[in-house]
Every structure is written in structure tokens, then in C-alpha cells.
Motif scaffolding. Structure first.
Motif, PDB file in Angstrom:
ATOM      1  N   PRO A 260       0.805  -1.247   0.241  1.00 17.66           N
ATOM      2  CA  PRO A 260      -0.054  -0.056  -0.073  1.00 17.66           C
ATOM      3  C   PRO A 260       0.866   1.178   0.022  1.00 17.66           C
ATOM      4  O   PRO A 260       1.877   1.291   0.599  1.00 17.66           O
ATOM      5  CB  PRO A 260      -0.800  -0.117   1.275  1.00 17.66           C
ATOM      6  CG  PRO A 260      -0.953  -1.563   1.314  1.00 17.66           C
ATOM      7  CD  PRO A 260       0.582  -2.146   0.988  1.00 17.66           C
ATOM      8  N   ASN A 261       0.519   2.119  -0.938  1.00 20.73           N
ATOM      9  CA  ASN A 261       1.049   3.724  -0.932  1.00 20.73           C
ATOM     10  C   ASN A 261       2.567   3.377  -1.156  1.00 20.73           C
ATOM     11  O   ASN A 261       3.379   4.266  -0.586  1.00 20.73           O
ATOM     12  CB  ASN A 261       0.974   4.473   0.341  1.00 20.73           C
ATOM     13  CG  ASN A 261      -0.688   4.578   0.696  1.00 20.73           C
ATOM     14  OD1 ASN A 261      -1.610   4.932  -0.025  1.00 20.73           O
ATOM     15  ND2 ASN A 261      -1.129   3.943   1.977  1.00 20.73           N
ATOM     16  N   THR A 262       2.783   2.738  -2.388  1.00 21.67           N
ATOM     17  CA  THR A 262       4.362   2.629  -2.578  1.00 21.67           C
ATOM     18  C   THR A 262       4.669   3.766  -3.573  1.00 21.67           C
ATOM     19  O   THR A 262       4.084   3.933  -4.567  1.00 21.67           O
ATOM     20  CB  THR A 262       4.354   1.270  -3.472  1.00 21.67           C
ATOM     21  OG1 THR A 262       4.446   0.159  -2.594  1.00 21.67           O
ATOM     22  CG2 THR A 262       5.806   1.076  -4.026  1.00 21.67           C
ATOM     23  N   GLY A 263       5.831   4.523  -3.079  1.00 20.27           N
ATOM     24  CA  GLY A 263       6.220   5.579  -4.070  1.00 20.27           C
ATOM     25  C   GLY A 263       7.371   5.049  -5.006  1.00 20.27           C
ATOM     26  O   GLY A 263       8.218   4.760  -4.490  1.00 20.27           O
ATOM     27  N   LEU A 264       7.256   5.648  -6.011  1.00 16.89           N
ATOM     28  CA  LEU A 264       8.449   5.530  -7.059  1.00 16.89           C
ATOM     29  C   LEU A 264       8.530   6.618  -7.917  1.00 16.89           C
ATOM     30  O   LEU A 264       7.468   7.293  -8.187  1.00 16.89           O
ATOM     31  CB  LEU A 264       8.173   4.035  -7.993  1.00 16.89           C
ATOM     32  CG  LEU A 264       8.167   2.805  -7.171  1.00 16.89           C
ATOM     33  CD1 LEU A 264       7.698   1.760  -8.485  1.00 16.89           C
ATOM     34  CD2 LEU A 264       9.362   2.251  -6.478  1.00 16.89           C
ATOM     35  N   SER A 265       9.864   6.826  -8.407  1.00 16.61           N
ATOM     36  CA  SER A 265       9.887   7.973  -9.211  1.00 16.61           C
ATOM     37  C   SER A 265      11.119   7.703 -10.365  1.00 16.61           C
ATOM     38  O   SER A 265      11.960   6.917 -10.106  1.00 16.61           O
ATOM     39  CB  SER A 265      10.124   9.126  -8.413  1.00 16.61           C
ATOM     40  OG  SER A 265      11.431   9.150  -7.794  1.00 16.61           O
ATOM     41  N   ILE A 266      10.872   8.534 -11.410  1.00 11.99           N
ATOM     42  CA  ILE A 266      12.225   8.859 -12.156  1.00 11.99           C
ATOM     43  C   ILE A 266      12.505  10.083 -12.408  1.00 11.99           C
ATOM     44  O   ILE A 266      11.736  11.076 -12.620  1.00 11.99           O
ATOM     45  CB  ILE A 266      11.863   8.384 -13.900  1.00 11.99           C
ATOM     46  CG1 ILE A 266      11.093   7.160 -13.771  1.00 11.99           C
ATOM     47  CG2 ILE A 266      13.002   8.617 -14.715  1.00 11.99           C
ATOM     48  CD1 ILE A 266      10.529   6.590 -15.210  1.00 11.99           C
ATOM     49  N   PRO A 267      13.686  10.346 -11.452  1.00 18.40           N
ATOM     50  CA  PRO A 267      13.874  11.857 -11.075  1.00 18.40           C
ATOM     51  C   PRO A 267      14.085  12.732 -12.453  1.00 18.40           C
ATOM     52  O   PRO A 267      14.379  12.256 -13.531  1.00 18.40           O
ATOM     53  CB  PRO A 267      15.532  11.526 -10.760  1.00 18.40           C
ATOM     54  CG  PRO A 267      15.380  10.154 -10.139  1.00 18.40           C
ATOM     55  CD  PRO A 267      14.683   9.300 -11.054  1.00 18.40           C
ATOM     56  N   GLY A 268      13.346  13.866 -12.272  1.00 18.34           N
ATOM     57  CA  GLY A 268      13.161  14.683 -13.271  1.00 18.34           C
ATOM     58  C   GLY A 268      11.930  14.208 -14.358  1.00 18.34           C
ATOM     59  O   GLY A 268      11.989  15.101 -15.348  1.00 18.34           O
ATOM     60  N   LEU A 269      11.553  13.530 -14.318  1.00 21.57           N
ATOM     61  CA  LEU A 269      10.320  13.022 -15.124  1.00 21.57           C
ATOM     62  C   LEU A 269       9.182  12.720 -14.500  1.00 21.57           C
ATOM     63  O   LEU A 269       8.426  13.523 -14.954  1.00 21.57           O
ATOM     64  CB  LEU A 269      10.970  11.825 -15.927  1.00 21.57           C
ATOM     65  CG  LEU A 269      10.294  11.384 -17.166  1.00 21.57           C
ATOM     66  CD1 LEU A 269      10.337  12.819 -18.200  1.00 21.57           C
ATOM     67  CD2 LEU A 269      10.659  10.170 -17.893  1.00 21.57           C
ATOM     68  N   ILE A 270       8.698  11.602 -13.824  1.00 25.60           N
ATOM     69  CA  ILE A 270       7.455  11.438 -13.087  1.00 25.60           C
ATOM     70  C   ILE A 270       7.627  10.751 -11.914  1.00 25.60           C
ATOM     71  O   ILE A 270       8.848  10.392 -11.358  1.00 25.60           O
ATOM     72  CB  ILE A 270       6.996  10.444 -13.874  1.00 25.60           C
ATOM     73  CG1 ILE A 270       7.656   9.091 -14.127  1.00 25.60           C
ATOM     74  CG2 ILE A 270       6.407  10.929 -15.594  1.00 25.60           C
ATOM     75  CD1 ILE A 270       6.998   7.986 -15.043  1.00 25.60           C
ATOM     76  N   ASP A 271       6.747  11.031 -11.056  1.00 29.29           N
ATOM     77  CA  ASP A 271       6.314  10.553  -9.705  1.00 29.29           C
ATOM     78  C   ASP A 271       5.094   9.483  -9.810  1.00 29.29           C
ATOM     79  O   ASP A 271       4.013   9.781 -10.603  1.00 29.29           O
ATOM     80  CB  ASP A 271       5.954  11.604  -8.598  1.00 29.29           C
ATOM     81  CG  ASP A 271       7.362  12.101  -8.252  1.00 29.29           C
ATOM     82  OD1 ASP A 271       8.472  11.718  -8.383  1.00 29.29           O
ATOM     83  OD2 ASP A 271       7.124  13.561  -7.717  1.00 29.29           O
ATOM     84  N   LEU A 272       5.251   8.267  -9.096  1.00 32.29           N
ATOM     85  CA  LEU A 272       4.029   7.254  -9.231  1.00 32.29           C
ATOM     86  C   LEU A 272       3.641   6.888  -7.743  1.00 32.29           C
ATOM     87  O   LEU A 272       4.856   6.853  -7.086  1.00 32.29           O
ATOM     88  CB  LEU A 272       4.619   6.484  -9.975  1.00 32.29           C
ATOM     89  CG  LEU A 272       4.824   6.192 -11.389  1.00 32.29           C
ATOM     90  CD1 LEU A 272       6.380   6.276 -11.406  1.00 32.29           C
ATOM     91  CD2 LEU A 272       4.314   5.203 -12.131  1.00 32.29           C
ATOM     92  N   THR A 273       2.553   6.711  -7.750  1.00 33.23           N
ATOM     93  CA  THR A 273       1.998   6.124  -6.385  1.00 33.23           C
ATOM     94  C   THR A 273       1.198   4.989  -6.679  1.00 33.23           C
ATOM     95  O   THR A 273       0.562   4.850  -7.708  1.00 33.23           O
ATOM     96  CB  THR A 273       1.073   6.925  -5.437  1.00 33.23           C
ATOM     97  OG1 THR A 273       1.839   8.359  -5.053  1.00 33.23           O
ATOM     98  CG2 THR A 273       0.750   6.257  -4.289  1.00 33.23           C
ATOM     99  N   LEU A 274       1.836   3.451  -6.368  1.00 35.06           N
ATOM    100  CA  LEU A 274       1.207   2.507  -6.685  1.00 35.06           C
ATOM    101  C   LEU A 274       0.425   1.670  -5.329  1.00 35.06           C
ATOM    102  O   LEU A 274       0.796   2.005  -4.358  1.00 35.06           O
ATOM    103  CB  LEU A 274       2.309   1.408  -6.897  1.00 35.06           C
ATOM    104  CG  LEU A 274       3.166   1.731  -7.947  1.00 35.06           C
ATOM    105  CD1 LEU A 274       4.192   0.799  -8.278  1.00 35.06           C
ATOM    106  CD2 LEU A 274       2.717   2.284  -9.226  1.00 35.06           C
TER     107      LEU A 274
END
Length: 287
Positions: free
Chosen positions: A192-206
């Protein structure tokens, strides 16, 4: 005289039993209510605007299930957007008579399907794969690719609620001159509420999860936010279940039956009281 007393006693007992039956018949019947909703896809378009698959909702008053909205909307409901051009939108909902509810929502490849099975389980056939084109960064086209991305939830009137998200073969890719490079592979069953990102591009919450109270849960499989407004924003698979509850009492007989119960009660009380008074007067006359 003993026979008269015995007959009166039996009459009082019968009347008292009738009163008890009326009271029991007037006892309320309880029914559990339930509710759920689901939305497959929302896209914040480049340059503003929103494309949405809409929402399917289910409610149950304890006896009858009512469902509104399209559980299998066509891609055409998203309008003239170019983020997703092939695939399946699924947003299935159920609200059962026993106070349980279920929802499943997400996107799948062409030929895929998403339904709710026995016990509220989410049954998914992934399909041939789906691509969401998020935008460009330099010479690269950035896309979200997967076989299926969806969430599911269930709730009961106990009250309780649970939910999960599944991302089948999902990844963020960059394509330059037809050559695809995976920038970020996404977990199949994120916490629950896993955060991932590609720096300088996008943020994701899974597997984003939130609750407005005990017995209610909203699950979003994936939420993608573009950095700097360079790409489209995407929300995939939002399922909401509960809160389900025990409904207010529903009388089995009309309230008009209450005077009958009161009348019987008064009759029983008057009869037994009159018997007692008559006995005391006769005893006094004999003494």
C-alpha cells in the motif's frame, strides 16, 4: 368457585400469550446495507482538460441491489485523447444483500476482461497488452506499458474493508527511433502507498489506499504525476468499498398494530386486577 377462578386464570394466561405474540410480531427486522464504486481511468490531458471513463456504482438496501454507470465503458468515452488508443476499460461493482460489497477497476490489453466472481473476488483476463503514451521528452516518447493494471476491494458490515492492486508486466518505457528502453519496471503486487519516481520526469504512487473511516476503503492501482507539466497525468483503477452497515429497524407489522398490543395489555391488566379485587371483597363479606 375454584372452577371459576381456574377459568379466569386461564383466560388471563391466554390474553397474556396473545400480547406476547403481538409484541414479538412487532419486533424489528434487521437488514444490512452495502455499497461500492469503481472508475477505470482518468487522464489529465496535455494543455489541460480531463478524460474520464466515468464511475460505476452499486448500492443495496438489504433486499435490492441497484447498479448505475457503465461497467464496461468503451474507449470512446475518453473522447479525442491520444494517451490510450487500444485496450479495455473495466469497472465492475457489486453490493450484496448480506452487507458485503466488492469493486474492481483498471485497464487491460485488447481481449482482456475484468469481472467480480463469487465471494467478491476480482477475476481478470489480462489481454494482449496496453500502452498509454504519456508524452515526449526530447527525442524520446515516454509510455506506460502493461498487460493489466487494476485494483480491487471488498467490505463487510462487521465493519471491515480490504483492498489490493495488481500490475501485470507493467513498466515505464522510453522509445527512440523504434527502440524501446525500460526506464522503470513496476512491481506486480506493490505494498500500500508505494512511491516510485524517475528523477526529473515522473512520480508514481502504486496501490494508493485511503479510508474515510472504519469499514471503508478506496484503492487506486496507479497514480502518475508528470514533473513540470511535461507529460500527461494518469490515474488507473480506483475501487471504493463501504462503508456498509446494519440498516435501521424495519417493522414487520404496521405501527397501526401497536394499539392492538396496548389494548390487549390493558385488557389483561384489567381482568387480572378485577379478579383480585373481587376475591378480596368476597373474602371480607364472609368474615
Amino acid at each position: 368457585m375454584p372452577r371459576v377462578r381456574s377459568g379466569l386464570a386461564r383466560t388471563a394466561a391466554v390474553l397474556a400469550g396473545g400480547l406476547a405474540m403481538v409484541v414479538l410480531a412487532a419486533s424489528p427486522a434487521m437488514a444490512d446495507t452495502s455499497q461500492s464504486s469503481a472508475s477505470a481511468l482518468q487522464i489529465s490531458l496535455l494543455g489541460g482538460g480531463l478524460a474520464s471513463s466515468g464511475t460505476a456504482s452499486a448500492t443495496n438496501d438489504g433486499t435490492t441491489e441497484s447498479i448505475s454507470g457503465n461497467q464496461n465503458p468503451p474507449l470512446g468515452v475518453l473522447g479525442g485523447q491520444t494517451v490510450i488508443t487500444a485496450g479495455v476499460l473495466g469497472q465492475s461493482v457489486r453490493a450484496f444483500n448480506d452487507g458485503t460489497s466488492a469493486a474492481c477497476a483498471g485497464v487491460l490489453g485488447t481481449g482482456g476482461s475484468i469481472t467480480i466472481g463469487p465471494g467478491g473476488s476480482c477475476l481478470v483476463t489480462p489481454g494482449a497488452g496496453v500502452t498509454l503514451t504519456l508524452g515526449t521528452s526530447g527525442l524520446a516518447t515516454i509510455s506506460l506499458v502493461a498487460d493489466a493494471i487494476y485494483s480491487s476491494c471488498t467490505a463487510t458490515s462487521s465493519p471491515s474493508a480490504t483492498g489490493t492492486a495488481s500490475l501485470v508486466n507493467a513498466r515505464i518505457v522510453s522509445t527512440i527511433l523504434g527502440i524501446e528502453t525500460t526506464l522503470l519496471a513496476l512491481p506486480v503486487n506493490p505494498a500500500p502507498n508505494t512511491g516510485l519516481s524517475i528523477p526529473g520526469l515522473i512520480d508514481l504512487t502504486l496501490n494508493g489506499q485511503s479510508s474515510s473511516g472504519v469499514g471503508q476503503l478506496t484503492v487506486t492501482a496507479l497514480n502518475l504525476t508528470a514533473l513540470g507539466g511535461a507529460l500527461a497525468g494518469v490515474t488507473i483503477g480506483t475501487s471504493s468499498c463501504g462503508a456498509n452497515a446494519v440498516a435501521p429497524p424495519i417493522p414487520v407489522i404496521p405501527l397501526a398494530g401497536a394499539p392492538l398490543a396496548l389494548g390487549l395489555g390493558a385488557l389483561v391488566a384489567g381482568t387480572t386486577g378485577g379478579i383480585s379485587l373481587l376475591r378480596r371483597r368476597r373474602a371480607a363479606a364472609r368474615s
